[in-house]
Design a protein around this motif. Structure first.
Motif, PDB file in Angstrom:
ATOM      1  N   SER A   8      -7.488 -35.768  14.413  1.00  0.00           N
ATOM      2  CA  SER A   8      -7.390 -37.241  14.278  1.00  0.00           C
ATOM      3  C   SER A   8      -7.023 -37.059  12.734  1.00  0.00           C
ATOM      4  O   SER A   8      -7.046 -37.283  12.403  1.00  0.00           O
ATOM      5  CB  SER A   8      -8.759 -38.064  13.735  1.00  0.00           C
ATOM      6  N   ASN A   9      -5.665 -38.164  13.072  1.00  0.00           N
ATOM      7  CA  ASN A   9      -4.799 -39.139  11.791  1.00  0.00           C
ATOM      8  C   ASN A   9      -4.185 -37.488  11.164  1.00  0.00           C
ATOM      9  O   ASN A   9      -3.490 -37.500  10.642  1.00  0.00           O
ATOM     10  CB  ASN A   9      -5.724 -39.480  10.827  1.00  0.00           C
ATOM     11  N   PHE A  10      -3.557 -36.679  12.131  1.00  0.00           N
ATOM     12  CA  PHE A  10      -3.032 -36.174  12.068  1.00  0.00           C
ATOM     13  C   PHE A  10      -1.222 -36.413  11.968  1.00  0.00           C
ATOM     14  O   PHE A  10      -0.842 -36.738  12.710  1.00  0.00           O
ATOM     15  CB  PHE A  10      -2.838 -34.723  13.324  1.00  0.00           C
ATOM     16  N   GLU A  11      -0.696 -36.230  11.084  1.00  0.00           N
ATOM     17  CA  GLU A  11       1.002 -35.734  11.308  1.00  0.00           C
ATOM     18  C   GLU A  11       1.739 -34.577  12.161  1.00  0.00           C
ATOM     19  O   GLU A  11       0.887 -33.565  12.774  1.00  0.00           O
ATOM     20  CB  GLU A  11       1.586 -35.962  10.207  1.00  0.00           C
ATOM     21  N   LEU A  12       2.384 -34.548  12.301  1.00  0.00           N
ATOM     22  CA  LEU A  12       3.438 -33.439  13.160  1.00  0.00           C
ATOM     23  C   LEU A  12       3.747 -32.307  12.559  1.00  0.00           C
ATOM     24  O   LEU A  12       3.249 -31.471  13.539  1.00  0.00           O
ATOM     25  CB  LEU A  12       4.990 -33.622  13.007  1.00  0.00           C
ATOM     26  N   ALA A  13       3.548 -31.936  11.516  1.00  0.00           N
ATOM     27  CA  ALA A  13       3.228 -30.690  11.188  1.00  0.00           C
ATOM     28  C   ALA A  13       1.891 -30.588  10.574  1.00  0.00           C
ATOM     29  O   ALA A  13       1.707 -28.734  11.444  1.00  0.00           O
ATOM     30  CB  ALA A  13       4.180 -30.342   9.762  1.00  0.00           C
ATOM     31  N   ASP A  14       0.859 -31.013  11.103  1.00  0.00           N
ATOM     32  CA  ASP A  14      -0.196 -31.127  11.180  1.00  0.00           C
ATOM     33  C   ASP A  14      -0.932 -30.308  12.461  1.00  0.00           C
ATOM     34  O   ASP A  14      -1.632 -29.163  12.724  1.00  0.00           O
ATOM     35  CB  ASP A  14      -1.728 -32.050  11.036  1.00  0.00           C
ATOM     36  N   LEU A  15      -0.093 -31.307  13.882  1.00  0.00           N
ATOM     37  CA  LEU A  15      -0.231 -30.854  15.121  1.00  0.00           C
ATOM     38  C   LEU A  15       0.480 -29.408  15.253  1.00  0.00           C
ATOM     39  O   LEU A  15      -0.697 -29.001  15.745  1.00  0.00           O
ATOM     40  CB  LEU A  15      -0.025 -31.765  15.746  1.00  0.00           C
ATOM     41  N   ASP A  16       1.480 -29.157  14.967  1.00  0.00           N
ATOM     42  CA  ASP A  16       1.856 -27.449  15.475  1.00  0.00           C
ATOM     43  C   ASP A  16       1.527 -26.960  14.566  1.00  0.00           C
ATOM     44  O   ASP A  16       0.674 -25.775  15.274  1.00  0.00           O
ATOM     45  CB  ASP A  16       3.504 -27.751  14.567  1.00  0.00           C
ATOM     46  N   ARG A  17       0.902 -26.709  13.367  1.00  0.00           N
ATOM     47  CA  ARG A  17       0.108 -26.034  12.434  1.00  0.00           C
ATOM     48  C   ARG A  17      -1.867 -25.710  13.804  1.00  0.00           C
ATOM     49  O   ARG A  17      -1.974 -24.967  13.843  1.00  0.00           O
ATOM     50  CB  ARG A  17      -0.493 -26.498  10.953  1.00  0.00           C
ATOM     51  N   ALA A  18      -2.078 -26.796  14.308  1.00  0.00           N
ATOM     52  CA  ALA A  18      -3.349 -26.799  14.960  1.00  0.00           C
ATOM     53  C   ALA A  18      -2.935 -26.189  16.430  1.00  0.00           C
ATOM     54  O   ALA A  18      -3.661 -25.009  16.974  1.00  0.00           O
ATOM     55  CB  ALA A  18      -4.110 -27.891  15.075  1.00  0.00           C
ATOM     56  N   VAL A  19      -1.839 -26.815  17.084  1.00  0.00           N
ATOM     57  CA  VAL A  19      -1.556 -25.416  18.213  1.00  0.00           C
ATOM     58  C   VAL A  19      -1.099 -24.120  17.716  1.00  0.00           C
ATOM     59  O   VAL A  19      -1.644 -23.543  18.815  1.00  0.00           O
ATOM     60  CB  VAL A  19      -0.359 -26.175  18.872  1.00  0.00           C
ATOM     61  N   ASP A  20      -0.455 -23.888  16.662  1.00  0.00           N
ATOM     62  CA  ASP A  20      -0.729 -22.568  16.746  1.00  0.00           C
ATOM     63  C   ASP A  20      -1.982 -21.732  15.723  1.00  0.00           C
ATOM     64  O   ASP A  20      -1.977 -20.220  16.586  1.00  0.00           O
ATOM     65  CB  ASP A  20       0.525 -22.134  15.006  1.00  0.00           C
ATOM     66  N   VAL A  21      -3.106 -22.253  15.216  1.00  0.00           N
ATOM     67  CA  VAL A  21      -3.614 -21.479  14.703  1.00  0.00           C
ATOM     68  C   VAL A  21      -5.283 -21.586  15.808  1.00  0.00           C
ATOM     69  O   VAL A  21      -5.910 -20.526  16.289  1.00  0.00           O
ATOM     70  CB  VAL A  21      -4.900 -22.013  13.401  1.00  0.00           C
ATOM     71  N   LEU A  22      -5.336 -22.159  16.973  1.00  0.00           N
ATOM     72  CA  LEU A  22      -6.159 -22.428  18.096  1.00  0.00           C
ATOM     73  C   LEU A  22      -5.899 -21.299  19.127  1.00  0.00           C
ATOM     74  O   LEU A  22      -6.289 -21.074  20.285  1.00  0.00           O
ATOM     75  CB  LEU A  22      -6.692 -24.553  18.498  1.00  0.00           C
ATOM     76  N   GLY A  23      -4.397 -21.322  19.175  1.00  0.00           N
ATOM     77  CA  GLY A  23      -3.743 -20.918  20.591  1.00  0.00           C
ATOM     78  C   GLY A  23      -3.576 -21.333  21.643  1.00  0.00           C
ATOM     79  O   GLY A  23      -3.198 -21.540  22.449  1.00  0.00           O
ATOM     80  N   ARG A  24      -3.578 -22.788  21.631  1.00  0.00           N
ATOM     81  CA  ARG A  24      -3.497 -24.043  22.510  1.00  0.00           C
ATOM     82  C   ARG A  24      -3.564 -25.734  21.927  1.00  0.00           C
ATOM     83  O   ARG A  24      -3.848 -25.511  20.600  1.00  0.00           O
ATOM     84  CB  ARG A  24      -5.179 -23.885  23.410  1.00  0.00           C
ATOM     85  N   PRO A  25      -3.358 -26.507  23.070  1.00  0.00           N
ATOM     86  CA  PRO A  25      -3.222 -27.542  22.090  1.00  0.00           C
ATOM     87  C   PRO A  25      -4.914 -28.196  22.103  1.00  0.00           C
ATOM     88  O   PRO A  25      -5.882 -28.434  22.881  1.00  0.00           O
ATOM     89  CB  PRO A  25      -2.062 -28.946  23.105  1.00  0.00           C
ATOM     90  N   PRO A  26      -5.450 -29.416  20.721  1.00  0.00           N
ATOM     91  CA  PRO A  26      -6.092 -29.720  20.779  1.00  0.00           C
ATOM     92  C   PRO A  26      -6.534 -30.794  22.032  1.00  0.00           C
ATOM     93  O   PRO A  26      -5.447 -30.804  23.219  1.00  0.00           O
ATOM     94  CB  PRO A  26      -6.082 -31.088  19.384  1.00  0.00           C
ATOM     95  N   ALA A  27      -7.681 -31.006  22.660  1.00  0.00           N
ATOM     96  CA  ALA A  27      -8.749 -31.738  23.468  1.00  0.00           C
ATOM     97  C   ALA A  27      -7.571 -33.077  22.936  1.00  0.00           C
ATOM     98  O   ALA A  27      -7.316 -34.088  24.387  1.00  0.00           O
ATOM     99  CB  ALA A  27     -10.126 -31.625  23.285  1.00  0.00           C
ATOM    100  N   ALA A  28      -7.795 -33.387  21.893  1.00  0.00           N
ATOM    101  CA  ALA A  28      -7.291 -34.962  22.485  1.00  0.00           C
ATOM    102  C   ALA A  28      -6.510 -35.076  20.472  1.00  0.00           C
ATOM    103  O   ALA A  28      -6.868 -34.289  19.824  1.00  0.00           O
ATOM    104  CB  ALA A  28      -8.531 -36.224  22.370  1.00  0.00           C
ATOM    105  N   HIS A  29      -5.497 -35.989  20.067  1.00  0.00           N
ATOM    106  CA  HIS A  29      -5.498 -36.455  19.284  1.00  0.00           C
ATOM    107  C   HIS A  29      -5.925 -37.854  19.222  1.00  0.00           C
ATOM    108  O   HIS A  29      -4.847 -38.524  19.725  1.00  0.00           O
ATOM    109  CB  HIS A  29      -4.008 -36.369  18.633  1.00  0.00           C
TER     110      HIS A  29
END
Length: 258
Positions: free
Chosen positions: A128-149
């Motif tokens: 929640s309240n992520f910016e693009l760089a935060d989202l990209d990092r989350a995808v990298d760490v999780l190995g998949r996209p989040p369930a929702a933003h």
């Protein structure tokens, strides 16, 4: 994560009755947060609805968020269990990082959340309240996209690049404050579209948001009249020209900046 176009945002709700009423009239997605201080209230509303309606727990998506001081790796699991207990549920369907601030460390926080999915305490990891760089990092760490933003989105403020990212990676955007705290009543293009359809600016704002794939909304409402009206707004179809007219609004009224 499969969510209906309109769910219930509960920030500021301190009575279980609106939650129970929402479920009785057809809501199937409830959103709260630890920082709201009302998880127990939402839980009471859920319990009342489950006791009095032909409604099963698995029919309802229950979402909450971990605040910035809940995000250290060793704090995630205890906080999640406390939230589940307050909500009166065995598992949280969706658990968000409320903001990527404070104790948030993507390399530690996100794997801790992922372990709760493996354990069955959490259905999906959201951000929640992520910016693009935060989202990209989350995808990298999780190995998949989040369930929702979850992000602020209404006719006076939204970031198209966040929607593009969600479309590219295949996850939902949950729009909070879609009515801009009532300010949509003063946005001329929204009012004009509402007049053309014989409806309210609030309904148009919800319809405009849900027209933007992959967006769902969580407007807050407390009365049965407003709960029903927000739910029905998902059935309002705007033309491409009407959506474009609202898109063209000069916007920079962010309600919840950092």
């Amino acid at each position: 994560m499969d969510l209906p176009p309109v769910g219930l945002g509960t920030m500021g709700i301190d009575d279980p009755d609106p939650v129970a009423t929402a479920l009785s009239v057809g809501y199937r997605h409830l959103d709260t947060a630890r920082i709201y201080g009302n998880e127990a209230v939402v839980g009471e509303g859920i319990a009342a609805a489950l006791a009095g309606e032909e409604l099963d727990r698995e029919d309802v998506t229950v979402a909450t968020k971990l605040w910035t001081d809940d995000l250290a790796a060793d704090a995630v699991a205890p906080a999640a269990r406390e939230s589940a207990d307050r909500l009166g549920v065995d598992a949280l369907d969706l658990l968000y990082v409320h903001r990527p601030r404070g104790d948030y460390d993507p390399e530690a926080t996100l794997p801790a959340l992922d372990r709760l999915v493996d354990e069955g305490l959490v259905g999906g990891v959201g951000v929640s309240n992520f910016e693009l760089a935060d989202l990209d990092r989350a995808v990298d760490v999780l190995g998949r996209p989040p369930a929702a933003h979850q992000t602020e989105l209404h006719p006076l403020f939204y970031k198209s690049e966040l929607l593009d990212h969600a479309r590219e990676h295949g996850y939902l955007v949950v729009a909070y404050s879609p009515l801009a705290g009532g300010r949509v009543r003063d946005v001329d293009p929204v009012v004009e579209v509402a007049d053309a359809h014989g409806t309210t600016p609030e309904a148009v704002a919800i319809a405009w948001a849900t027209a933007k794939e992959p967006v769902v909304t969580i407007p807050k409402a407390s009365t049965e009249e407003h709960l029903r009206a927000n739910l029905a707004a998902a059935d309002l179809e705007l033309t491409d020209a009407e959506v474009a007219a609202i898109d063209a609004v000069e916007r920079e009224e962010e309600l919840f900046p950092e």
